[in-house]
Design a protein around this motif. Structure first.
Motif, PDB file in Angstrom:
ATOM      1  N   LEU A 183      -6.280 -16.248  17.602  1.00  0.00           N
ATOM      2  CA  LEU A 183      -6.342 -15.195  16.580  1.00  0.00           C
ATOM      3  C   LEU A 183      -5.060 -15.071  15.750  1.00  0.00           C
ATOM      4  O   LEU A 183      -5.042 -14.383  14.728  1.00  0.00           O
ATOM      5  CB  LEU A 183      -6.628 -13.835  17.249  1.00  0.00           C
ATOM      6  N   ASN A 184      -3.988 -15.672  16.251  1.00  0.00           N
ATOM      7  CA  ASN A 184      -2.714 -15.627  15.525  1.00  0.00           C
ATOM      8  C   ASN A 184      -2.258 -14.188  15.252  1.00  0.00           C
ATOM      9  O   ASN A 184      -1.973 -13.807  14.118  1.00  0.00           O
ATOM     10  CB  ASN A 184      -2.841 -16.419  14.216  1.00  0.00           C
ATOM     11  N   ILE A 185      -2.223 -13.392  16.308  1.00  0.00           N
ATOM     12  CA  ILE A 185      -1.737 -12.010  16.179  1.00  0.00           C
ATOM     13  C   ILE A 185      -0.419 -11.884  16.939  1.00  0.00           C
ATOM     14  O   ILE A 185      -0.210 -12.566  17.936  1.00  0.00           O
ATOM     15  CB  ILE A 185      -2.758 -10.997  16.730  1.00  0.00           C
ATOM     16  N   PRO A 186       0.466 -10.997  16.471  1.00  0.00           N
ATOM     17  CA  PRO A 186       1.819 -10.999  17.037  1.00  0.00           C
ATOM     18  C   PRO A 186       2.039 -10.126  18.271  1.00  0.00           C
ATOM     19  O   PRO A 186       3.157 -10.080  18.781  1.00  0.00           O
ATOM     20  CB  PRO A 186       2.669 -10.470  15.873  1.00  0.00           C
ATOM     21  N   HIS A 187       1.015  -9.418  18.745  1.00  0.00           N
ATOM     22  CA  HIS A 187       1.253  -8.510  19.878  1.00  0.00           C
ATOM     23  C   HIS A 187       0.003  -8.395  20.728  1.00  0.00           C
ATOM     24  O   HIS A 187      -1.116  -8.429  20.213  1.00  0.00           O
ATOM     25  CB  HIS A 187       1.639  -7.115  19.362  1.00  0.00           C
ATOM     26  N   CYS A 188       0.218  -8.236  22.012  1.00  0.00           N
ATOM     27  CA  CYS A 188      -0.909  -8.171  22.932  1.00  0.00           C
ATOM     28  C   CYS A 188      -0.542  -7.268  24.117  1.00  0.00           C
ATOM     29  O   CYS A 188       0.568  -7.359  24.641  1.00  0.00           O
ATOM     30  CB  CYS A 188      -1.119  -9.617  23.378  1.00  0.00           C
ATOM     31  N   SER A 189      -1.445  -6.374  24.500  1.00  0.00           N
ATOM     32  CA  SER A 189      -1.207  -5.477  25.648  1.00  0.00           C
ATOM     33  C   SER A 189      -2.286  -5.716  26.694  1.00  0.00           C
ATOM     34  O   SER A 189      -3.469  -5.805  26.358  1.00  0.00           O
ATOM     35  CB  SER A 189      -1.296  -4.003  25.221  1.00  0.00           C
ATOM     36  N   LEU A 190      -1.870  -5.788  27.956  1.00  0.00           N
ATOM     37  CA  LEU A 190      -2.817  -6.032  29.051  1.00  0.00           C
ATOM     38  C   LEU A 190      -3.071  -4.751  29.832  1.00  0.00           C
ATOM     39  O   LEU A 190      -2.137  -3.992  30.093  1.00  0.00           O
ATOM     40  CB  LEU A 190      -2.236  -7.043  30.042  1.00  0.00           C
ATOM     41  N   TYR A 191      -4.300  -4.552  30.224  1.00  0.00           N
ATOM     42  CA  TYR A 191      -4.656  -3.407  31.073  1.00  0.00           C
ATOM     43  C   TYR A 191      -5.496  -3.899  32.236  1.00  0.00           C
ATOM     44  O   TYR A 191      -6.516  -4.552  32.031  1.00  0.00           O
ATOM     45  CB  TYR A 191      -5.466  -2.361  30.283  1.00  0.00           C
ATOM     46  N   SER A 192      -5.037  -3.575  33.435  1.00  0.00           N
ATOM     47  CA  SER A 192      -5.835  -3.897  34.611  1.00  0.00           C
ATOM     48  C   SER A 192      -6.810  -2.738  34.826  1.00  0.00           C
ATOM     49  O   SER A 192      -6.420  -1.570  34.746  1.00  0.00           O
ATOM     50  CB  SER A 192      -4.884  -4.048  35.792  1.00  0.00           C
ATOM     51  N   LEU A 193      -8.061  -3.052  35.102  1.00  0.00           N
ATOM     52  CA  LEU A 193      -9.067  -1.993  35.243  1.00  0.00           C
ATOM     53  C   LEU A 193      -8.750  -1.086  36.431  1.00  0.00           C
ATOM     54  O   LEU A 193      -8.483  -1.557  37.533  1.00  0.00           O
ATOM     55  CB  LEU A 193     -10.447  -2.622  35.467  1.00  0.00           C
ATOM     56  N   THR A 194      -8.760   0.204  36.185  1.00  0.00           N
ATOM     57  CA  THR A 194      -8.809   1.145  37.308  1.00  0.00           C
ATOM     58  C   THR A 194     -10.135   1.882  37.155  1.00  0.00           C
ATOM     59  O   THR A 194     -10.522   2.240  36.040  1.00  0.00           O
ATOM     60  CB  THR A 194      -7.651   2.170  37.274  1.00  0.00           C
ATOM     61  N   ILE A 195     -10.816   2.044  38.278  1.00  0.00           N
ATOM     62  CA  ILE A 195     -12.115   2.712  38.199  1.00  0.00           C
ATOM     63  C   ILE A 195     -11.868   4.215  38.238  1.00  0.00           C
ATOM     64  O   ILE A 195     -11.387   4.754  39.233  1.00  0.00           O
ATOM     65  CB  ILE A 195     -13.023   2.293  39.371  1.00  0.00           C
ATOM     66  N   GLU A 196     -12.160   4.867  37.144  1.00  0.00           N
ATOM     67  CA  GLU A 196     -11.961   6.313  37.057  1.00  0.00           C
ATOM     68  C   GLU A 196     -13.236   7.013  37.518  1.00  0.00           C
ATOM     69  O   GLU A 196     -14.337   6.639  37.120  1.00  0.00           O
ATOM     70  CB  GLU A 196     -11.639   6.726  35.613  1.00  0.00           C
ATOM     71  N   GLU A 197     -13.038   8.039  38.318  1.00  0.00           N
ATOM     72  CA  GLU A 197     -14.159   8.749  38.938  1.00  0.00           C
ATOM     73  C   GLU A 197     -15.224   9.185  37.918  1.00  0.00           C
ATOM     74  O   GLU A 197     -16.420   9.086  38.156  1.00  0.00           O
ATOM     75  CB  GLU A 197     -13.564   9.975  39.646  1.00  0.00           C
ATOM     76  N   HIS A 198     -14.752   9.666  36.752  1.00  0.00           N
ATOM     77  CA  HIS A 198     -15.710  10.241  35.799  1.00  0.00           C
ATOM     78  C   HIS A 198     -16.197   9.240  34.744  1.00  0.00           C
ATOM     79  O   HIS A 198     -16.907   9.615  33.826  1.00  0.00           O
ATOM     80  CB  HIS A 198     -15.088  11.465  35.111  1.00  0.00           C
ATOM     81  N   SER A 199     -15.789   7.980  34.887  1.00  0.00           N
ATOM     82  CA  SER A 199     -16.303   6.968  33.952  1.00  0.00           C
ATOM     83  C   SER A 199     -17.670   6.505  34.452  1.00  0.00           C
ATOM     84  O   SER A 199     -18.061   6.779  35.596  1.00  0.00           O
ATOM     85  CB  SER A 199     -15.345   5.775  33.895  1.00  0.00           C
ATOM     86  N   GLU A 200     -18.380   5.766  33.590  1.00  0.00           N
ATOM     87  CA  GLU A 200     -19.685   5.239  34.028  1.00  0.00           C
ATOM     88  C   GLU A 200     -19.504   4.293  35.217  1.00  0.00           C
ATOM     89  O   GLU A 200     -20.284   4.317  36.165  1.00  0.00           O
ATOM     90  CB  GLU A 200     -20.343   4.507  32.861  1.00  0.00           C
ATOM     91  N   PHE A 201     -18.445   3.482  35.190  1.00  0.00           N
ATOM     92  CA  PHE A 201     -18.169   2.595  36.324  1.00  0.00           C
ATOM     93  C   PHE A 201     -17.974   3.413  37.601  1.00  0.00           C
ATOM     94  O   PHE A 201     -18.457   3.044  38.667  1.00  0.00           O
ATOM     95  CB  PHE A 201     -16.910   1.759  36.060  1.00  0.00           C
ATOM     96  N   GLY A 202     -17.241   4.514  37.490  1.00  0.00           N
ATOM     97  CA  GLY A 202     -16.979   5.359  38.659  1.00  0.00           C
ATOM     98  C   GLY A 202     -18.262   5.973  39.188  1.00  0.00           C
ATOM     99  O   GLY A 202     -18.522   5.976  40.395  1.00  0.00           O
ATOM    100  N   ARG A 203     -19.074   6.465  38.273  1.00  0.00           N
ATOM    101  CA  ARG A 203     -20.318   7.139  38.682  1.00  0.00           C
ATOM    102  C   ARG A 203     -21.309   6.169  39.312  1.00  0.00           C
ATOM    103  O   ARG A 203     -22.111   6.542  40.147  1.00  0.00           O
ATOM    104  CB  ARG A 203     -20.963   7.829  37.468  1.00  0.00           C
ATOM    105  N   THR A 204     -21.245   4.884  38.902  1.00  0.00           N
ATOM    106  CA  THR A 204     -22.221   3.923  39.428  1.00  0.00           C
ATOM    107  C   THR A 204     -21.629   3.067  40.551  1.00  0.00           C
ATOM    108  O   THR A 204     -22.223   2.067  40.956  1.00  0.00           O
ATOM    109  CB  THR A 204     -22.745   3.012  38.295  1.00  0.00           C
ATOM    110  N   GLY A 205     -20.453   3.461  41.032  1.00  0.00           N
ATOM    111  CA  GLY A 205     -19.882   2.804  42.217  1.00  0.00           C
ATOM    112  C   GLY A 205     -19.396   1.388  41.988  1.00  0.00           C
ATOM    113  O   GLY A 205     -19.322   0.593  42.925  1.00  0.00           O
TER     114      GLY A 205
END
Ligand code: SF4
Length: 370
Positions: A183-205
């Motif tokens: 993509l030739n972009i000058p900046h990139c940030s990484l996020y490791s997933l944390t399962i948040e209780e109130h997110s859809e991922f959290g609610r569906t285990g």
């Protein structure tokens, strides 16, 4: 008695809590976009700015969310006009955006409004994963959005990437990293997933990947991005020379900053505050939900903690300017131990984490708490 510590303050964070849809992993302060609610919100935001932030040019302004570009074009124009006293003359004005929102009319409004940096919620280059996590764009759309921004001269682009997603394979992650390089972009940030209780991922285990796989994905990203010429300037952030996020560097240097809007946080001297996440309270002008007074010890520790996240590390001069005492006198044992273990590096100007220290930063910092 020691004088109160004084920190630099040249930064403003503005929170826009609206999104066009809700992603499966998200537990941020946000709701689905509603035009009337957004109008009302902008009126309150103007009031909060007026009363809580001196009308002065900032060095950096960061408009985050939510998704600020979920606002209508008229609302976005209104927001950027409202922020003019703070953005005029600013070195960096960032707005978070999702790829599907990037259109020529939107870019015009951003440029006219003084925006000069875009933080794009790319998250993955794999369409299957994008769908799984509830994103509303494809990789091809993201590629086209970036091309449009670059053609318009908005080349200071950062992309967020998320990893350790349920079921994500190493091959998918490798392909995403390669996609980002294309993509030739000058900046990139990484996020490791944390399962948040109130997110859809959290609610569906749903579960993130195991720690070893997560760590190997992180180290692969570090290696790939560094090889491609990105500087690993903060634990999770990578930039070509001259493109580090000035705004986030203020956080990591432990400078003061204003935060306005629902759920925003700020730090002013010895106080940290968190705004309410409740619309009713916010609309009634009860902006701040919690204000915490930090002790001198809290502030010293937090300054070390935040600065050790960066490759540059803690400025010894700055620490001593603020607290009137050298950091080596405050934490002699923790520093000595960190040096012996090979976790820390100390020269005349900085105390910094080594590569191995950065990977074990929580352990390194525990020594500073003893
Ligand atoms: S991840 Fe971003 S776009 Fe998705 S719901 Fe959360 S704030 Fe909105």
């Amino acid at each position: 008695m020691c004088a109160a510590a004084t920190f630099k303050n040249q930064s403003l964070y503005v929170h826009i809590p609206f999104c066009q849809g809700i992603c499966a992993y998200c537990d941020f302060t946000r709701v689905r976009y509603h035009a009337g609610l957004a109008d009302q919100y902008l009126t309150q935001l103007a009031g909060e700015l007026e009363q809580r932030v001196p009308r002065q040019a900032m060095e950096t302004v960061y408009i985050g969310g939510g998704t600020p570009t979920a606002l209508s074009l008229g609302q976005l124009r209104r927001l950027l006009d409202m922020l003019k006293p703070y953005t005029e003359g600013a070195l960096e004005v960032t707005i978070e955006a999702n790829p599907e929102a990037i259109k020529p009319e939107l870019i015009d409004i951003l440029l006219t409004g003084g925006v000069n940096r875009i933080s794009l919620g790319l998250q993955s280059c794999d369409d299957q994963i994008l769908k799984q996590i509830g994103r509303r764009h494809t990789f091809d759309q993201a590629r086209q959005a970036i091309r449009l921004l670059q053609q318009a001269g908005l080349t200071n682009i950062s992309c967020d990437l998320i990893y350790s997603l349920p079921g994500q394979t190493r091959e998918q992650w490798t392909a995403t990293l390669q996609g980002v390089l294309s993509l030739n972009i000058p900046h990139c940030s990484l996020y490791s997933l944390t399962i948040e209780e109130h997110s859809e991922f959290g609610r569906t285990g749903q579960q993130p990947l195991d720690e070893d796989t997560e760590a190997s994905m992180y180290f692969e990203a570090v290696q790939v991005l560094k090889q491609a010429g990105y500087q690993h300037y903060e634990i999770s952030n990578f930039a070509f020379a001259g493109y580090a996020s000035r705004h986030n560097l203020h956080y990591w240097r432990y400078d003061d900053f204003y935060g306005v809007g629902l759920g925003a946080s700020g730090k002013l001297g010895a106080f940290r505050y968190d705004n309410t996440r409740n619309f009713q309270d916010y609309f009634q002008g009860r902006w701040i939900a919690e204000k915490i007074e930090l002790t001198r010890e809290d502030q010293m520790f937090e300054m070390v903690m935040m600065n050790l996240r960066t490759a540059a590390g803690l400025s010894l001069i700055e620490f001593e300017r603020i607290f009137q005492t050298p950091v080596t006198s405050v934490y002699p044992e923790a520093i000595q131990n960190g040096l012996c273990q090979g976790w820390l590096h100390l020269d005349k100007e900085h105390l910094a984490a080594t590569d191995s220290g950065m990977a074990l930063l929580n352990t390194v910092l525990e020594e500073f708490l003893d």
